[in-house]
Motif scaffolding. Structure first.
Motif, short mmCIF file in Angstrom:
data_model
loop_
_atom_site.label_atom_id
_atom_site.label_comp_id
_atom_site.label_asym_id
_atom_site.label_seq_id
_atom_site.Cartn_x
_atom_site.Cartn_y
_atom_site.Cartn_z
N ALA A 105 0.84 -1.20 0.00
CA ALA A 105 0.00 0.00 0.00
C ALA A 105 0.87 1.25 0.00
CB ALA A 105 -0.93 -0.01 1.21
N PRO A 106 1.39 1.67 -1.18
CA PRO A 106 2.16 2.92 -1.24
C PRO A 106 1.28 4.11 -0.89
CG PRO A 106 2.49 1.57 -3.20
CD PRO A 106 1.33 0.99 -2.47
N ASP A 107 1.91 5.22 -0.54
CA ASP A 107 1.17 6.41 -0.16
C ASP A 107 0.57 7.14 -1.36
OD1 ASP A 107 1.72 5.97 2.51
OD2 ASP A 107 3.55 7.19 2.47
N ASP A 108 1.18 6.99 -2.56
CA ASP A 108 0.78 7.82 -3.68
C ASP A 108 0.16 7.07 -4.85
OD1 ASP A 108 3.11 6.52 -4.15
OD2 ASP A 108 4.14 8.19 -5.13
N VAL A 109 0.05 5.74 -4.76
CA VAL A 109 -0.55 4.95 -5.84
C VAL A 109 -1.45 3.89 -5.22
CG1 VAL A 109 1.31 5.32 -7.50
CG2 VAL A 109 1.42 3.39 -5.91
N PRO A 110 -2.35 3.29 -6.01
CA PRO A 110 -3.24 2.26 -5.46
C PRO A 110 -2.46 1.05 -4.96
CG PRO A 110 -4.05 3.07 -7.58
CD PRO A 110 -2.69 3.63 -7.41
N ALA A 111 -3.05 0.35 -4.00
CA ALA A 111 -2.44 -0.86 -3.45
C ALA A 111 -2.44 -1.97 -4.50
CB ALA A 111 -3.19 -1.30 -2.20
N TYR A 112 -1.47 -2.87 -4.40
CA TYR A 112 -1.38 -4.00 -5.32
C TYR A 112 -0.78 -5.18 -4.59
CZ TYR A 112 3.60 -2.85 -5.65
OH TYR A 112 4.92 -2.61 -5.36
N ARG A 113 -0.93 -6.34 -5.21
CA ARG A 113 -0.38 -7.57 -4.63
C ARG A 113 0.93 -7.93 -5.32
NH1 ARG A 113 -4.53 -12.22 -2.61
NH2 ARG A 113 -6.05 -10.88 -1.57
N VAL A 114 1.79 -8.64 -4.58
CA VAL A 114 3.07 -9.08 -5.12
C VAL A 114 3.53 -10.30 -4.34
CG1 VAL A 114 4.49 -7.67 -3.58
CG2 VAL A 114 5.36 -8.27 -5.85
N GLU A 115 4.28 -11.16 -4.99
CA GLU A 115 4.89 -12.33 -4.35
C GLU A 115 6.37 -12.07 -4.15
OE1 GLU A 115 4.11 -15.75 -6.69
OE2 GLU A 115 1.96 -15.82 -6.22
N THR A 116 6.88 -12.43 -2.99
CA THR A 116 8.30 -12.26 -2.70
C THR A 116 8.73 -13.31 -1.70
OG1 THR A 116 10.01 -10.67 -2.02
CG2 THR A 116 7.95 -10.65 -0.78
N THR A 117 10.02 -13.55 -1.62
CA THR A 117 10.58 -14.53 -0.69
C THR A 117 11.62 -13.85 0.18
OG1 THR A 117 10.24 -16.33 -2.28
CG2 THR A 117 11.76 -16.74 -0.47
N ARG A 142 9.83 -0.90 -11.01
CA ARG A 142 9.80 -2.36 -11.00
C ARG A 142 9.05 -2.80 -9.74
NH1 ARG A 142 14.46 -1.09 -13.60
NH2 ARG A 142 15.03 -2.37 -15.40
N PRO A 143 7.73 -2.66 -9.72
CA PRO A 143 6.97 -2.89 -8.50
C PRO A 143 7.00 -4.32 -8.00
CG PRO A 143 5.50 -2.58 -10.38
CD PRO A 143 6.88 -2.23 -10.86
N TRP A 144 7.40 -5.28 -8.85
CA TRP A 144 7.49 -6.66 -8.39
C TRP A 144 8.73 -6.89 -7.51
CZ3 TRP A 144 8.02 -5.07 -13.48
CH2 TRP A 144 9.30 -5.13 -14.01
N LYS A 145 9.68 -5.95 -7.53
CA LYS A 145 10.87 -6.08 -6.69
C LYS A 145 10.58 -5.47 -5.33
CE LYS A 145 14.51 -6.46 -10.15
NZ LYS A 145 15.84 -5.99 -10.58
#
Length: 367
Positions: A105-117, A142-145
């Motif tokens: 949930a960034p402050d300036d853009v909509p929330a999104y889901r991501v997978e990370t380890t 690179r929002p997936w990072k």
């Protein structure tokens, strides 16, 4: 979703395609040099097979240094995230690799889901259960990072303690753009050409008629005993059961036998595990230290009789075309025994979750 508008696949750029071709060529030439050098006993060729990938990796590092410095100058941003799910994927020491699905949930853009380890210490596992709010760092381009921040600043730590984050829809899951067919094709072509160049150069030594050093064979080829063998290793922290190439842990009753062999003669406390990982020929169990207050489960509670059917269902019903591999992970991080089957293929990754009785609780098709 606004955050992905600046994300562009980079694998189709000419530089990336050339890099793919060169990587394949270096890999193929290096492997061929090692094999051919060993067969014909050519020490310089064998050494070249070892040095070539090291030199190429160093060249790539130096070539990519300006780009990394440019990206670092842009910096990463800090945000809050809620843990949607957490599954341990292995580990032999105090740090356990855990696969997270996060709502960022960034402050300036909509929330999104991501997978990370991330590697989580045993004592910190209770703080990383589903529903917990954590501090993460991400790159807008690179929002997936996304990575978990181990020691956030006091103000972010306070925000995480007070925040309440709503789950983002599953459709907002962000993944790294696929490499694409052109990149993979050039990688394969480079691999074949690199190997062919070495083999053709030394074909005289490799396919010569010198058979004087070869003793005549008086019998046909013998069958390897390892194809039907089972190897068991066990220590205080890790236990493994492996079967030969002619067998599979999905064979009828094979997985249950592996569990029995690994836990036979052990006391109940000694059978307590943090996570179980199962692949085609190998089962690994990370046992829980008796003096550590972490969530654990009895290895014998694994629904081993249902696992083959669950793997088959995951391979055939989740939209993965031509599945290349699968893995089963079992843990107790969510408060109940959780079984996850992950299947990978050329069109992505899919997963299927089940409970302690082997009943399917969730399906995540390939996208």
């Amino acid at each position: 979703m606004a955050i992905t508008e600046t994300v562009r696949p980079t694998h189709h750029r000419p530089v990336a395609l050339v890099r793919g071709f060169l990587t394949g060529g270096v890999t193929g030439a290096s492997l061929a040099a090692l094999v051919v050098g060993g067969v014909i006993e050519n020490v310089p060729l064998f050494v070249a097979g070892l040095v070539l990938p090291v030199g190429y990796a160093l060249l790539l590092f130096l070539a990519g240094l300006p780009r990394r410095l440019h990206e670092a100058a842009g910096g990463s941003r800090t945000a809050l995230a809620m843990i949607e799910s957490a599954h341990a994927v292995g580990g032999e020491t105090g740090d356990i690799p855990v696969q997270f699905v996060l709502t960022v949930a960034p402050d300036d853009v909509p929330a999104y889901r991501v997978e990370t380890t991330a590697d989580i210490n045993l004592v910190d596992l209770p703080d990383h259960r589903p529903g917990a709010v954590v501090v993460v760092a991400y790159r807008p381009d690179r929002p997936w990072k996304v990575r978990l921040v181990e020691r956030p600043a006091p103000e972010w730590k306070q925000r995480a303690a007070e925040a309440r984050i709503d789950s983002a829809p599953a459709s907002t899951l962000v993944k790294e753009p696929p490499e694409g067919c052109a990149f993979g094709f050039l990688l394969l072509v480079g691999l074949l050409l690199g190997a062919a160049a070495v083999i053709l150069t030394f074909r005289g030594d490799l396919f010569g008629d010198d058979t004087s050093a070869r003793p005549p064979s008086s019998s046909g080829p013998s069958a390897s005993t390892t194809s039907s063998s089972t190897t068991v290793t066990s220590s205080a922290g890790l236990g493994t059961v492996s079967v030969g190439p002619g067998q599979s842990l999905l064979d009828r009753g094979e997985l249950c036998r592996a569990v029995d062999v690994l836990t036979k003669g052990k006391q109940k406390d000694a059978r307590q595990a943090l996570t179980v990982s199962i692949q085609e020929h190998l089962m690994s169990v990370v046992f829980a230290p008796t003096d550590t207050p972490v969530v654990r489960f009895d290895v014998r509670s694994l629904p081993c009789a249902r696992v083959p059917a669950l793997v088959e269902e995951a391979r055939t019903t989740l939209g993965v075309r031509a599945p290349r591999g699968w893995q089963v992970t079992v843990d107790h991080l969510t408060g109940a025994l959780a079984v996850r089957i992950t299947v990978t293929g050329p069109n992505g990754t899919a997963s299927l979750d089940a409970d302690a009785q082997g009943k399917v609780t969730r399906r995540s098709p390939a996208r």
